[in-house]
Design a protein around this motif. Structure first.
Motif, PDB file in Angstrom:
ATOM      1  N   GLY A 294       0.816  -1.210   0.000  1.00 23.54           N
ATOM      2  CA  GLY A 294       0.000   0.000   0.000  1.00 23.54           C
ATOM      3  C   GLY A 294       0.849   1.258   0.000  1.00 23.54           C
ATOM      4  O   GLY A 294       0.560   2.218  -0.729  1.00 23.54           O
ATOM      5  N   ALA A 295       1.905   1.261   0.817  1.00 21.74           N
ATOM      6  CA  ALA A 295       2.789   2.424   0.860  1.00 21.74           C
ATOM      7  C   ALA A 295       3.502   2.615  -0.474  1.00 21.74           C
ATOM      8  O   ALA A 295       3.672   3.747  -0.946  1.00 21.74           O
ATOM      9  N   LEU A 296       3.911   1.504  -1.081  1.00 26.72           N
ATOM     10  CA  LEU A 296       4.572   1.592  -2.385  1.00 26.72           C
ATOM     11  C   LEU A 296       3.614   2.153  -3.435  1.00 26.72           C
ATOM     12  O   LEU A 296       4.009   2.985  -4.268  1.00 26.72           O
ATOM     13  N   ALA A 297       2.350   1.708  -3.371  1.00 30.61           N
ATOM     14  CA  ALA A 297       1.361   2.213  -4.325  1.00 30.61           C
ATOM     15  C   ALA A 297       1.145   3.712  -4.145  1.00 30.61           C
ATOM     16  O   ALA A 297       1.074   4.464  -5.125  1.00 30.61           O
ATOM     17  N   VAL A 298       1.044   4.172  -2.898  1.00 32.87           N
ATOM     18  CA  VAL A 298       0.859   5.605  -2.649  1.00 32.87           C
ATOM     19  C   VAL A 298       2.070   6.397  -3.122  1.00 32.87           C
ATOM     20  O   VAL A 298       1.947   7.490  -3.691  1.00 32.87           O
ATOM     21  N   GLY A 299       3.254   5.823  -2.926  1.00 32.25           N
ATOM     22  CA  GLY A 299       4.472   6.546  -3.273  1.00 32.25           C
ATOM     23  C   GLY A 299       4.792   6.571  -4.752  1.00 32.25           C
ATOM     24  O   GLY A 299       5.401   7.525  -5.239  1.00 32.25           O
TER      25      GLY A 299
END
Length: 231
Positions: A193-198
């Motif tokens: 999820g963090a990778l997707a947001v970033g």
């Protein structure tokens, strides 16, 4: 010497564990998206949100307090509505699983549509609505898993599961690798999820939708209550 009593079983075969693992990845991803982009709170970890309410009150941070309350209210509503729907279906001798997962999918798709409509940068009012919808979806998921998973297994909050795994370690019992896998799925999902947001912020909420779609359509993706096929 009396042998230690085994802990309650986790999900059984790898095939039966697959939907629980996918749902746990989903929860981790949606929590990361909620924390990073929807107000700094979690959408399924209500113990943390209760603490954040206190932190916000002590630190005079009304925005954080408001976001925490929205997440709490959404999650509680999801659990209550999901449990009510499940009870009504079960009184008729039918499984509520498909309906609950479909409701969760509609909520996640609503979050995705709202997110896309604002190019991944929703205004404060829209962000509040999206946060509430995401928490509502996680409450619905909790109601689903409570009706279908073995005792002590969750996909949205992990304190009890972590305690059970540690109790097995301390008692020198063989670890329940199904439980360990669920614990590992939370940080793995959060990392995704963090990778997707970033890296792909505009499409970030698509990740939970894809994971839930896999639960609904892949072989072994059924979550029927123990001992009864879905009808």
């Amino acid at each position: 010497m009396e042998a230690s009593a085994p802990s309650p079983p986790g999900p059984g075969s790898p095939r039966s564990r697959a939907p629980f693992l996918l749902l746990t990845l989903l929860a981790g991803a949606l929590n990361a998206i909620g924390f990073l982009a929807l107000g700094g709170v979690f959408v399924s970890v209500m113990t943390a949100n209760l603490a954040l309410v206190g932190i916000a009150a002590g630190g005079s941070d009304p925005a954080l307090a408001g976001n925490s309350v929205v997440a709490l209210a959404g999650y509680i509503a999801g659990v209550l509505l999901g449990a009510r729907y499940r009870e009504r279906r079960e009184r008729k001798g039918r499984s509520a699983v498909r309906g609950l997962l479909t409701g969760e999918m509609l909520l996640l798709c609503g979050v995705l549509v709202g997110w896309l409509a604002t190019d991944g940068t929703p205004s404060a009012p829209v962000r509040t609505v999206l946060l509430g919808a995401a928490a509502l979806a996680m409450g619905c998921q909790s109601a689903t898993v409570r009706a279908t998973a073995p005792p002590g297994v969750s996909t949205t909050y992990m304190t009890g599961l972590l305690t059970a795994v540690l109790a097995d370690v301390l008692a020198r019992r063989r670890p329940d690798w199904g439980r360990v896998a669920l614990l590992a799925a939370i940080p793995a999902g959060a990392a995704l999820g963090a990778l997707a947001v970033g890296t792909a912020r505009t499409a970030a909420p698509l990740l939970p939708v894809v994971l839930l779609a896999a639960v609904l359509v892949l072989p072994g993706g059924r979550l029927d209550p123990p001992g009864r096929p879905e009808r």
